[in-house]
Design a protein around this motif. Sequence first.
Motif, PDB file in Angstrom:
ATOM      1  N   THR A 174      47.479  33.320  32.126  1.00 28.96           N
ATOM      2  CA  THR A 174      47.533  32.581  33.632  1.00 28.96           C
ATOM      3  C   THR A 174      48.534  33.557  34.607  1.00 28.96           C
ATOM      4  OG1 THR A 174      49.496  31.172  32.971  1.00 28.96           O
ATOM      5  CG2 THR A 174      47.135  30.546  32.215  1.00 28.96           C
ATOM      6  N   THR A 175      48.932  34.495  34.260  1.00 27.43           N
ATOM      7  CA  THR A 175      49.928  35.079  35.399  1.00 27.43           C
ATOM      8  C   THR A 175      49.326  36.055  36.438  1.00 27.43           C
ATOM      9  OG1 THR A 175      50.696  36.995  33.721  1.00 27.43           O
ATOM     10  CG2 THR A 175      51.773  35.010  33.540  1.00 27.43           C
ATOM     11  N   GLN A 176      49.599  36.578  37.463  1.00 23.54           N
ATOM     12  CA  GLN A 176      49.111  37.136  38.428  1.00 23.54           C
ATOM     13  C   GLN A 176      48.445  38.595  37.818  1.00 23.54           C
ATOM     14  OE1 GLN A 176      50.799  37.480  42.155  1.00 23.54           O
ATOM     15  NE2 GLN A 176      50.017  39.415  42.688  1.00 23.54           N
ATOM     16  N   ALA A 177      47.167  38.973  38.147  1.00 23.63           N
ATOM     17  CA  ALA A 177      46.572  40.220  37.648  1.00 23.63           C
ATOM     18  C   ALA A 177      46.850  41.262  38.700  1.00 23.63           C
ATOM     19  CB  ALA A 177      45.182  39.896  37.653  1.00 23.63           C
ATOM     20  N   ILE A 178      46.305  42.363  38.091  1.00 25.98           N
ATOM     21  CA  ILE A 178      46.595  43.791  39.153  1.00 25.98           C
ATOM     22  C   ILE A 178      45.589  43.709  40.187  1.00 25.98           C
ATOM     23  CG2 ILE A 178      46.613  46.032  39.183  1.00 25.98           C
ATOM     24  CD1 ILE A 178      47.292  46.005  36.139  1.00 25.98           C
ATOM     25  N   GLY A 179      46.066  43.862  41.546  1.00 24.56           N
ATOM     26  CA  GLY A 179      45.126  43.831  42.540  1.00 24.56           C
ATOM     27  C   GLY A 179      44.186  45.172  42.786  1.00 24.56           C
ATOM     28  N   VAL A 180      43.305  45.110  43.862  1.00 23.74           N
ATOM     29  CA  VAL A 180      42.538  46.048  43.999  1.00 23.74           C
ATOM     30  C   VAL A 180      43.215  47.565  44.397  1.00 23.74           C
ATOM     31  CG1 VAL A 180      40.619  46.956  45.381  1.00 23.74           C
ATOM     32  CG2 VAL A 180      41.033  44.562  44.799  1.00 23.74           C
ATOM     33  N   HIS A 181      42.851  48.522  43.662  1.00 22.29           N
ATOM     34  CA  HIS A 181      43.451  49.832  43.883  1.00 22.29           C
ATOM     35  C   HIS A 181      42.484  51.018  43.278  1.00 22.29           C
ATOM     36  CE1 HIS A 181      44.698  48.976  39.817  1.00 22.29           C
ATOM     37  NE2 HIS A 181      44.976  50.304  39.722  1.00 22.29           N
ATOM     38  N   TYR A 182      42.930  52.409  43.562  1.00 18.78           N
ATOM     39  CA  TYR A 182      42.435  53.425  42.813  1.00 18.78           C
ATOM     40  C   TYR A 182      43.593  54.410  42.692  1.00 18.78           C
ATOM     41  CZ  TYR A 182      41.465  55.378  47.449  1.00 18.78           C
ATOM     42  OH  TYR A 182      41.430  55.923  48.769  1.00 18.78           O
ATOM     43  N   LEU A 248      48.430  48.872  47.124  1.00 14.64           N
ATOM     44  CA  LEU A 248      46.971  48.501  46.855  1.00 14.64           C
ATOM     45  C   LEU A 248      46.259  48.386  48.065  1.00 14.64           C
ATOM     46  CD1 LEU A 248      48.211  45.139  44.748  1.00 14.64           C
ATOM     47  CD2 LEU A 248      47.236  47.343  43.770  1.00 14.64           C
ATOM     48  N   LEU A 249      44.839  48.450  47.924  1.00 13.71           N
ATOM     49  CA  LEU A 249      43.784  48.143  48.774  1.00 13.71           C
ATOM     50  C   LEU A 249      44.049  46.677  49.308  1.00 13.71           C
ATOM     51  CD1 LEU A 249      40.863  50.268  47.553  1.00 13.71           C
ATOM     52  CD2 LEU A 249      42.307  50.805  49.593  1.00 13.71           C
ATOM     53  N   SER A 250      43.907  45.843  48.365  1.00  9.50           N
ATOM     54  CA  SER A 250      43.911  44.296  48.408  1.00  9.50           C
ATOM     55  C   SER A 250      44.632  43.628  47.160  1.00  9.50           C
ATOM     56  CB  SER A 250      42.466  43.843  48.752  1.00  9.50           C
ATOM     57  OG  SER A 250      42.566  42.474  48.791  1.00  9.50           O
ATOM     58  N   GLY A 251      45.159  42.315  47.479  1.00  2.00           N
ATOM     59  CA  GLY A 251      45.714  41.525  46.417  1.00  2.00           C
ATOM     60  C   GLY A 251      44.436  40.702  45.834  1.00  2.00           C
ATOM     61  N   GLY A 252      43.458  40.570  46.653  1.00  2.00           N
ATOM     62  CA  GLY A 252      42.456  39.753  46.437  1.00  2.00           C
ATOM     63  C   GLY A 252      41.013  40.174  46.046  1.00  2.00           C
ATOM     64  N   PRO A 253      40.671  40.526  44.670  1.00  2.00           N
ATOM     65  CA  PRO A 253      39.427  41.247  44.571  1.00  2.00           C
ATOM     66  C   PRO A 253      38.019  40.593  45.049  1.00  2.00           C
ATOM     67  CG  PRO A 253      40.944  41.254  42.602  1.00  2.00           C
ATOM     68  CD  PRO A 253      41.526  40.410  43.575  1.00  2.00           C
ATOM     69  N   ALA A 254      38.292  39.237  44.949  1.00  2.00           N
ATOM     70  CA  ALA A 254      37.081  38.367  45.481  1.00  2.00           C
ATOM     71  C   ALA A 254      36.677  38.722  46.680  1.00  2.00           C
ATOM     72  CB  ALA A 254      37.158  36.769  45.091  1.00  2.00           C
ATOM     73  N   GLU A 255      37.823  38.499  47.684  1.00  2.00           N
ATOM     74  CA  GLU A 255      37.378  38.764  49.109  1.00  2.00           C
ATOM     75  C   GLU A 255      36.966  40.511  49.415  1.00  2.00           C
ATOM     76  OE1 GLU A 255      36.725  38.628  52.964  1.00  2.00           O
ATOM     77  OE2 GLU A 255      37.080  36.908  51.468  1.00  2.00           O
ATOM     78  N   PHE A 256      37.695  41.196  48.531  1.00  2.90           N
ATOM     79  CA  PHE A 256      37.439  42.517  48.967  1.00  2.90           C
ATOM     80  C   PHE A 256      35.831  42.840  48.573  1.00  2.90           C
ATOM     81  CE2 PHE A 256      37.149  47.064  47.344  1.00  2.90           C
ATOM     82  CZ  PHE A 256      37.843  47.698  48.438  1.00  2.90           C
ATOM     83  N   GLY A 257      35.375  42.419  47.396  1.00  4.10           N
ATOM     84  CA  GLY A 257      34.060  42.570  47.016  1.00  4.10           C
ATOM     85  C   GLY A 257      33.235  42.161  48.033  1.00  4.10           C
ATOM     86  N   ARG A 258      33.603  40.827  48.601  1.00  2.00           N
ATOM     87  CA  ARG A 258      32.534  40.205  49.496  1.00  2.00           C
ATOM     88  C   ARG A 258      32.610  41.019  50.720  1.00  2.00           C
ATOM     89  NH1 ARG A 258      35.514  34.619  47.751  1.00  2.00           N
ATOM     90  NH2 ARG A 258      34.612  34.182  45.790  1.00  2.00           N
ATOM     91  N   SER A 259      33.627  41.426  51.228  1.00  2.00           N
ATOM     92  CA  SER A 259      33.605  42.024  52.523  1.00  2.00           C
ATOM     93  C   SER A 259      32.905  43.352  52.331  1.00  2.00           C
ATOM     94  CB  SER A 259      35.214  42.264  52.968  1.00  2.00           C
ATOM     95  OG  SER A 259      35.745  43.023  52.132  1.00  2.00           O
TER      96      SER A 259
END
Length: 317
Positions: A174-182, A248-259
Amino acid sequence: MPHSTDVNGSFDPTKTKLFVNDGLLNPSEVSFLRPSEPGQPLEELRKRYHEDGYLFIKALIPRADVLQARSQYFDLLSPSGVLKPGTTAVEGIYDSEKDTALFPGIGSGAAGGNGHPGEHAARFVDLALKAHGEPWYADFCKHPKLLEFVAKFTGWAEHTLPFRRTLLRNNIPTTQAIGVHYDQIFLRYGEPTSVTAWVPMGDISLTGGGSELGQSFEKEFTDKAKASGMTEEEAKSAFNQNMMSTGLLSGGPAEFGRSHQRRWLVTNFDAGDVVLHSPYTIHASTVNHDPNNIIRLATDIRFVDSSRPWDKVSLNT
């Protein structure tokens, strides 16, 4: 990983709900990693890697060796009280009766009034950091099955060099996961030819928060910037200014993938599986909602061709 084409399998939302830091992923936003076997022809595996940006290899490392390292890790962390009483270290089951703030991931904070981890949380983080220097972990990072495969797969042979600095991370349910990066974001001092081996240290269910992978992003950005008249240095500067302060590119993978109109690729992982990916492959993690409160444990081990320029500044200390 945001991905624009179908891969093997389909996602069944009636059985599994996948959450990232910014919410629930829709079924249309998820597909599965394509599995490969270590015994397949090298040319076929290399083709997959260059086409997909990753190679998901089943059972590369002996399962018993992975579970032994997992057990040693949680033996080390057990004095912090993170494990459920009556369970074994190799199970790595979180004591859900306790506040997750007591067990922050490396690099995160916990309640402590002044923004620093409290004494208990600091002890947990110290033990997690100590694991990086343990002899059993050093041996695991140089596992002969992994080294042999990477050396053959890349063609680097005796020049295959694992970085001394690795990223061994636990993730409490339940803790915060790793955000979007490479990874190339953090590797600016050498050629962009490193290979990362993401190694799950234990079984990870779909809901257990395994890594997700995506396609190249910086090249697309850089090509557009150069087309607009920017020099290479100006393009790099513009790109860096659009990243978060954390890299990070984004903290939110859902919005990143959608955009970017890409899907995330996920799967179940078994102890012994390995994912190789390029330095430009976008990845993030789902939130760990394992129904049995199993703590996710995984490590990033990066390899370079020592005969070529590589990042000795950032990750060899």
